[in-house]
Enzyme design. Structure first.
Site, PDB file in Angstrom:
ATOM      1  CG  HIS A  70      -1.868   1.163   1.242  1.00  0.00           C
ATOM      2  ND1 HIS A  70      -3.228   0.981   1.403  1.00  0.00           N
ATOM      3  CD2 HIS A  70      -1.699   2.499   1.088  1.00  0.00           C
ATOM      4  CE1 HIS A  70      -3.837   2.155   1.350  1.00  0.00           C
ATOM      5  NE2 HIS A  70      -2.924   3.106   1.168  1.00  0.00           N
ATOM      6  CG  HIS A  93      -0.696   7.181  -1.101  1.00  0.00           C
ATOM      7  ND1 HIS A  93      -1.927   7.337  -1.705  1.00  0.00           N
ATOM      8  CD2 HIS A  93      -0.927   6.500   0.053  1.00  0.00           C
ATOM      9  CE1 HIS A  93      -2.870   6.787  -0.937  1.00  0.00           C
ATOM     10  NE2 HIS A  93      -2.283   6.280   0.129  1.00  0.00           N
ATOM     11  CE  LYS A 130      -7.885   2.441  -0.508  1.00  0.00           C
ATOM     12  NZ  LYS A 130      -6.695   3.187  -0.175  1.00  0.00           N
ATOM     13  CG  HIS A 158      -9.784   4.954   3.470  1.00  0.00           C
ATOM     14  ND1 HIS A 158      -8.547   5.555   3.581  1.00  0.00           N
ATOM     15  CD2 HIS A 158     -10.529   5.452   4.492  1.00  0.00           C
ATOM     16  CE1 HIS A 158      -8.542   6.376   4.616  1.00  0.00           C
ATOM     17  NE2 HIS A 158      -9.733   6.341   5.186  1.00  0.00           N
ATOM     18  CG  HIS A 206      -4.767   2.462   5.773  1.00  0.00           C
ATOM     19  ND1 HIS A 206      -6.098   2.542   6.066  1.00  0.00           N
ATOM     20  CD2 HIS A 206      -4.607   3.105   4.587  1.00  0.00           C
ATOM     21  CE1 HIS A 206      -6.711   3.213   5.114  1.00  0.00           C
ATOM     22  NE2 HIS A 206      -5.838   3.551   4.198  1.00  0.00           N
ATOM     23  CG  ASP A 214      -1.575   4.977   3.922  1.00  0.00           C
ATOM     24  OD1 ASP A 214      -1.678   5.279   2.720  1.00  0.00           O
ATOM     25  OD2 ASP A 214      -2.343   5.427   4.804  1.00  0.00           O
TER      26      ASP A 214
HETATM   27  O1  DOR Z   1      -3.125   9.773   5.550  1.00  0.00           O
HETATM   28  C1  DOR Z   1      -3.476   9.427   4.437  1.00  0.00           C
HETATM   29  N1  DOR Z   1      -2.914   9.945   3.322  1.00  0.00           N
HETATM   30  N2  DOR Z   1      -4.465   8.537   4.327  1.00  0.00           N
HETATM   31  C2  DOR Z   1      -4.994   8.223   3.133  1.00  0.00           C
HETATM   32  O2  DOR Z   1      -5.907   7.423   3.112  1.00  0.00           O
HETATM   33  C3  DOR Z   1      -4.531   8.870   1.898  1.00  0.00           C
HETATM   34  C4  DOR Z   1      -3.166   9.393   2.041  1.00  0.00           C
HETATM   35  C5  DOR Z   1      -2.757  10.368   0.945  1.00  0.00           C
HETATM   36  O3  DOR Z   1      -3.005  10.084  -0.232  1.00  0.00           O
HETATM   37  O4  DOR Z   1      -2.178  11.395   1.275  1.00  0.00           O
HETATM   38 ZN    ZN Z   2      -3.267   5.132   1.499  1.00  0.00          ZN
END
Ligand code: DOR
Ligand code: ZN
Length: 350
Positions: A16, A18, A101, A138, A176, A254
């Site tokens: 997971h 980003h 997702k 989520h 998460h 995450d």
């Molecule tokens: O803290 C987070 N940041 N939780 C999420 O679900 C998305 C993520 C983000 O893309 O910044």
């Molecule tokens: Zn995330």
């Protein structure tokens, strides 16, 4: 008592992550590629990744940012909306997309295009169940009347339990997880359910957002993420789950980069940047409870097995060796502040 000073593992994966796009993407991909063989890349770009063609193009941009000499495989996802067509699932599967997702609309960063009512997506979920494409969730409700700290627990009761009843063979990853209730739900669920756990939810409770390390009052935006850090009893339940050896729990950082000035802001963004030192943070959490022997399963085997992908063959070595995390990292025109920046780490990836 023997202390372990070196640990060799099968190369881990991040289930997971980003990565963003553009200059931000180029800044962060090297950190993950150095640590992990593969990562599941979240689709919450602006605009979101909602077609197989967009996922394929995004994969190419990620690969172009991998430093020469590193082997890294991005695993792509689609962003579920109220109108994502079942046909797109078939195209996505053919294109090598590994999952879809679900963001409840408004739950977190770039979730405006998310799902307003999960029943609207049922034909698409049916196509996913047929294709064996997992749903990544989520797991928080967005009802403003529900306290932020209760949103995961309420999601289980009002959304996840009915969803599971209606799709008994859909693979679901509860992403998460942050609460005792979520860990218990996953433990008791069928083999079609797994969960990722972040390093920050294993290491910190909600005091970290509001108190300095020494205990004095301090609002610390770099510890703010969603789902938000919870009480100590929940952190302990997550550590128990991650170190239990249960194959249902696996590593998902995450890691979510934001420009520092947008986190240190009156309306600060949610997300902790952990990719720089991810496996070392997990090692610290497992070491703290004497469970380093359980790290390899959690970090390198359980996720691959759940997704039906081959386990990695390379190895990495961690040594007990203090090092200082940089306070800031370049991030396009901005700066990125990694979690633990300016502080010491106990483990170091060789
Ligand atoms: O803290 C987070 N940041 N939780 C999420 O679900 C998305 C993520 C983000 O893309 O910044
Ligand atoms: Zn995330």
């Amino acid at each position: 008592m023997n202390t372990i000073d070196s640990l060799t593992l099968t190369r881990p994966d991040d289930w997971h992550l980003h990565l963003r796009d553009g200059a931000a993407l180029s800044a962060v991909v090297p950190h993950t590629a150095r640590q992990f063989a593969r990562a599941i890349v979240m689709p919450n770009l602006k605009p979101p990744v909602t077609t197989a063609a967009q996922a394929v193009a995004y994969r190419e941009r990620i690969l172009a940012a991998v430093p020469a000499g590193l082997a890294f495989e991005p695993l792509m996802t689609l962003y579920l909306t109220d109108v994502l067509a079942p046909d797109e699932i078939v195209r996505a599967k053919t294109a090598g997309v590994v999952a879809v997702k679900l963001y409840p609309a408004g739950a977190t960063t770039n979730s405006d295009a998310g799902v307003t009512d999960v029943r609207k997506t049922y034909p698409t979920l049916e196509a996913m169940q047929r294709a064996g494409l997992p749903l990544l969730v989520h797991g928080e409700v967005t009802d403003p009347a529900i306290d932020l700290f209760d949103r995961e627990k309420v999601f289980i009761d009002t959304q996840l339990i009915p969803l599971r009843r209606d799709f008994p063979e859909l693979k679901i990853v509860f992403e998460h997880i942050t609460t005792r209730e979520a860990a218990q739900y996953v433990n008791e669920a069928s083999a079609f359910t797994g969960a990722t756990i972040t390093a920050h939810h294993l290491l910190y409770n909600r005091n970290a957002i509001f108190l300095a390390a020494g205990g004095g009052a301090a609002l610390r935006p770099h510890y703010y993420c969603l789902p938000v850090l919870k009480r100590e009893e929940h952190r302990r339940a997550l550590v128990d789950a991650a170190t239990s050896g249960s194959t249902k729990f696996f590593l998902g950082t995450d890691s979510a980069p934001h420009p520092a000035q947008l986190k240190e802001h009156a309306s600060g963004c949610a997300g902790c940047y952990t990719a720089l030192s991810a496996i070392e943070l997990y090692a610290e959490a497992f070491d703290a409870v004497g469970a380093l022997d359980k790290l390899e399963g959690f970090a390198s085997f359980h996720g691959a097995d759940f997704y039906g992908l081959p386990r990695n063959t390379g190895r990495v070595t961690l040594r007990r060796e203090p090092w200082l995390v940089p306070e800031t990292l370049p991030f396009g025109d901005a700066q990125l502040k990694p979690l633990r920046g300016g502080e010491s780490m106990q483990w170091r990836l060789a």
